[in-house]
Design an enzyme around this catalytic site. Sequence first.
Site, mmCIF file in Angstrom:
data_model
loop_
_atom_site.group_PDB
_atom_site.id
_atom_site.type_symbol
_atom_site.label_atom_id
_atom_site.label_comp_id
_atom_site.label_asym_id
_atom_site.label_seq_id
_atom_site.Cartn_x
_atom_site.Cartn_y
_atom_site.Cartn_z
ATOM 1 N N HIS A 514 -0.626 4.828 5.319
ATOM 2 C CA HIS A 514 -1.678 4.986 6.322
ATOM 3 C C HIS A 514 -1.648 6.434 6.801
ATOM 4 O O HIS A 514 -1.263 6.721 7.919
ATOM 5 C CB HIS A 514 -1.459 4.007 7.486
ATOM 6 C CG HIS A 514 -1.445 2.566 7.066
ATOM 7 N ND1 HIS A 514 -0.941 1.562 7.846
ATOM 8 C CD2 HIS A 514 -1.887 1.969 5.939
ATOM 9 C CE1 HIS A 514 -1.060 0.406 7.205
ATOM 10 N NE2 HIS A 514 -1.632 0.632 6.046
HETATM 11 C C1 LIG Z 1 0.914 -0.640 -0.873
HETATM 12 C C2 LIG Z 1 -0.273 -0.435 0.036
HETATM 13 C C3 LIG Z 1 -0.638 -1.416 0.951
HETATM 14 C C4 LIG Z 1 -1.739 -1.198 1.800
HETATM 15 N N1 LIG Z 1 -2.100 -2.211 2.649
HETATM 16 C C5 LIG Z 1 -3.147 -2.004 3.494
HETATM 17 C C6 LIG Z 1 -3.577 -3.045 4.378
HETATM 18 O O1 LIG Z 1 -3.049 -4.156 4.395
HETATM 19 N N2 LIG Z 1 -4.604 -2.785 5.223
HETATM 20 C C7 LIG Z 1 -5.226 -1.570 5.256
HETATM 21 O O2 LIG Z 1 -6.121 -1.380 6.086
HETATM 22 N N3 LIG Z 1 -4.871 -0.592 4.383
HETATM 23 C C8 LIG Z 1 -3.865 -0.783 3.504
HETATM 24 N N4 LIG Z 1 -3.524 0.195 2.614
HETATM 25 C C9 LIG Z 1 -4.326 1.449 2.608
HETATM 26 C C10 LIG Z 1 -5.602 1.300 1.771
HETATM 27 O O3 LIG Z 1 -5.294 0.976 0.465
HETATM 28 C C11 LIG Z 1 -6.394 2.607 1.855
HETATM 29 O O4 LIG Z 1 -6.716 2.838 3.227
HETATM 30 C C12 LIG Z 1 -7.698 2.582 1.082
HETATM 31 O O5 LIG Z 1 -7.513 2.231 -0.261
HETATM 32 C C13 LIG Z 1 -8.338 3.963 1.187
HETATM 33 O O6 LIG Z 1 -9.570 4.009 0.488
HETATM 34 P P1 LIG Z 1 -10.051 5.407 -0.109
HETATM 35 O O7 LIG Z 1 -11.334 5.172 -0.789
HETATM 36 O O8 LIG Z 1 -9.985 6.433 0.969
HETATM 37 O O9 LIG Z 1 -8.900 5.815 -1.171
HETATM 38 P P2 LIG Z 1 -8.459 5.035 -2.495
HETATM 39 O O10 LIG Z 1 -8.878 3.614 -2.438
HETATM 40 O O11 LIG Z 1 -7.025 5.307 -2.726
HETATM 41 O O12 LIG Z 1 -9.295 5.761 -3.634
HETATM 42 C C14 LIG Z 1 -9.157 7.146 -3.917
HETATM 43 C C15 LIG Z 1 -9.364 7.367 -5.403
HETATM 44 O O13 LIG Z 1 -9.563 8.767 -5.641
HETATM 45 C C16 LIG Z 1 -8.925 9.121 -6.851
HETATM 46 N N5 LIG Z 1 -8.670 10.576 -6.858
HETATM 47 C C17 LIG Z 1 -7.815 11.269 -6.064
HETATM 48 N N6 LIG Z 1 -7.874 12.583 -6.351
HETATM 49 C C18 LIG Z 1 -8.785 12.723 -7.344
HETATM 50 C C19 LIG Z 1 -9.277 13.843 -8.067
HETATM 51 N N7 LIG Z 1 -8.853 15.079 -7.812
HETATM 52 N N8 LIG Z 1 -10.198 13.629 -9.049
HETATM 53 C C20 LIG Z 1 -10.653 12.375 -9.310
HETATM 54 N N9 LIG Z 1 -10.212 11.273 -8.658
HETATM 55 C C21 LIG Z 1 -9.291 11.451 -7.682
HETATM 56 C C22 LIG Z 1 -7.668 8.277 -6.849
HETATM 57 O O14 LIG Z 1 -7.155 8.133 -8.156
HETATM 58 C C23 LIG Z 1 -8.162 6.965 -6.240
HETATM 59 O O15 LIG Z 1 -8.558 6.047 -7.221
HETATM 60 C C24 LIG Z 1 -2.453 0.016 1.738
HETATM 61 C C25 LIG Z 1 -2.092 0.989 0.803
HETATM 62 C C26 LIG Z 1 -1.013 0.771 -0.052
HETATM 63 C C27 LIG Z 1 -0.663 1.818 -1.053
#
Ligand SMILES: Cc1cc2nc3c(=O)[nH]c(=O)nc-3n(C[C@H](O)[C@H](O)[C@H](O)COP(=O)(O)OP(=O)(O)OC[C@H]3O[C@@H](n4cnc5c(N)ncnc54)[C@H](O)[C@@H]3O)c2cc1C
Length: 587
Positions: A514
């Site tokens: 987080h």
């Molecule tokens: C083990 C674990 C448990 C969790 N449990 C919870 C929970 O219970 N509740 C909760 O609210 N949150 C939880 N989270 C957090 C939650 O997963 C994230 O808040 C959420 O996925 C964020 O969404 P996002 O779109 O910002 O990033 P993400 O879903 O991570 O997506 C970002 C994507 O961008 C890609 N990327 C990064 N850099 C580049 C680049 N330079 N070029 C191309 N692609 C790139 C990555 O590969 C990734 O696929 C948890 C996280 C983990 C790891």
Amino acid sequence: MARKLPRKDVVIVGLGWTGSILAHELTDAGLDVVAIERGPWRDTATDFNVAYAPDELRYAVRKDLFLQPAQEAMTMRNSTAQTALPMRDYGSFLPGTGVGGAGTHWNGHTWRFFPSDFALKTHLTGRYGEERLSGLQIQDWGVSYDELESAFDRFEYLCGISGKAGNLNGTIQQGGNPFEGPRKREYPLPPMQMTYAPTLFAEAARSRGLHPFPTPSANLSGAYVNPLGIAMGQCTACGFCERFGCANYSKASAHTTILPVLMRKSNFEARTECEVLKIKLAADGKTASGVTYTDVNGATFEQPADLVLLNAYSLFNVRLMLLSGIGKPYDPSSGEGVVGRNYCYQTNASAQVFFEGRSMNPFIAAGALGQTVDDYNGDSFDHGALNFVGGAGINCIPTNGRPIQYRPVPPGTPRWGSAWKKATKQYYNNTLAFSSQGSSYATRGNYLDLDPTYKDRFGRPLLRVTFDFPDNDIRMSNWVSDRMKEIADAFGGKQVVVGRQQKGWSSVPYQSTHNTGGAIMGTDPKTSAVNRHLQSWDVPNVFVVGACAFPQNAGKNPTGPVGALAYWAADSIRNHYLKNPGKLVEA
Ligand SMILES: Cc1cc2nc3c(=O)[nH]c(=O)nc-3n(C[C@H](O)[C@H](O)[C@H](O)COP(=O)(O)OP(=O)(O)OC[C@H]3O[C@@H](n4cnc5c(N)ncnc54)[C@H](O)[C@@H]3O)c2cc1C
Ligand code: SF4
């Protein structure tokens, strides 16, 4: 030399939770969208097959689904007085990679922050005076809970969140969270069926006059068809949830809620195993012309686009902004600059109650199946006589009883040999655990920037994390640990062990993924990197979506607000930006 590709309306960097939502919304608006994702393509049927999905060694211990430092590492230190060193293994937090992002292997706790969280500075100074915030860099978000309400609702209905409303249109509901902000309608699904430990926890909390309620869960309590027409199944509480993909179509993720529809659209394309290196700026330095990226063979490409959306996860959004020269980098010595400002994390502590002869059956578990108490969270309680602001949710959510890593034993037990085996056998089934998850408030010295020494395989500086838990947050968390001890003592177990948050953040043991702040939203370009629409103040055809927008972190998991912000930004683009491209807010 990068090969220049035909122009697209929109390029999305990262196809995780937020990238998928934005891609769906903007293709619906008729735009031609390409998403560039650095990890592999994944889908439930092929990648999370029921025959091998619950492989604890592969997924939980060896972290098969996570970003590896060989692809992108970062450096860390606790203060500017130290020299940052590279993390050789991701430990404290585990960024996702691949289609679906970290949402593939999340737990599924799906929250709304409290209304006061969105106007935290105004709220706390109004209630306790400005003096109380000294040493903290707390800010308002520039968007209110009421403005985000329908966006929260859309994310919850997309996912099929299972829960019980605590506040419907201002009327407090029996059995829900009485401290939550008003919601317009019930959760799409009722709460999950409780297992034994959370049931005991709720009884103990209630006996102390607290208000336990079922944790809102993206593990589904029943069959569900979401508004996109995608069907999901009931969670079987398999216990292989956090760090694992769901074989059962029961955990909301981009795979189970959006991608089956998105991938059929002719105006959408996903390019996987392609890493965006930089956002390209036009000669004026105020317009993005597209991105450059490299594919799995090392070939580089330029993808021109009218609109660039950063959806790469909070930390990587910030790094891409810094590498691309979008926004002024934050400098903690002067307090000036915005990109990297207000990096925050999460304060955690745990409590364990060791019993004899009371079977908890920990293997019947899901990522978000449990009970929560918010009586000590946010500003739900009076801080007038206390020496901190903020608070923590107390959660009894036994996520797993997996055979390799779930080995609760009381302190003092030898760490190997027959005494350890005996204790493992005795306490595996007889331990009840719960934890606090607390706010993390910004200070001037916690921030993100580019490391001056260490570089990645492309020769670009790594991201440097400078962070330690602020004294305010330590005082808060330890006060909540004292409250946890009171609850734990009420069980009448054989032994109670309550952990306390310590100073000295370490990047080694897992704590929480987080990570928030670094490209925060606000109303003043001097103290925020993006405006209230998540649009860069400096480069208006760049929108930055993720928890990097949070000015500080609350005592809850971030993805509910992150999903809401994705819908909020999509609406801003559809309803305002496309009609009149340019700055949505003049400052
Ligand atoms: C083990 C674990 C448990 C969790 N449990 C919870 C929970 O219970 N509740 C909760 O609210 N949150 C939880 N989270 C957090 C939650 O997963 C994230 O808040 C959420 O996925 C964020 O969404 P996002 O779109 O910002 O990033 P993400 O879903 O991570 O997506 C970002 C994507 O961008 C890609 N990327 C990064 N850099 C580049 C680049 N330079 N070029 C191309 N692609 C790139 C990555 O590969 C990734 O696929 C948890 C996280 C983990 C790891
Ligand atoms: S606990 Fe439920 S949601 Fe999680 S992986 Fe198992 S079946 Fe899926």
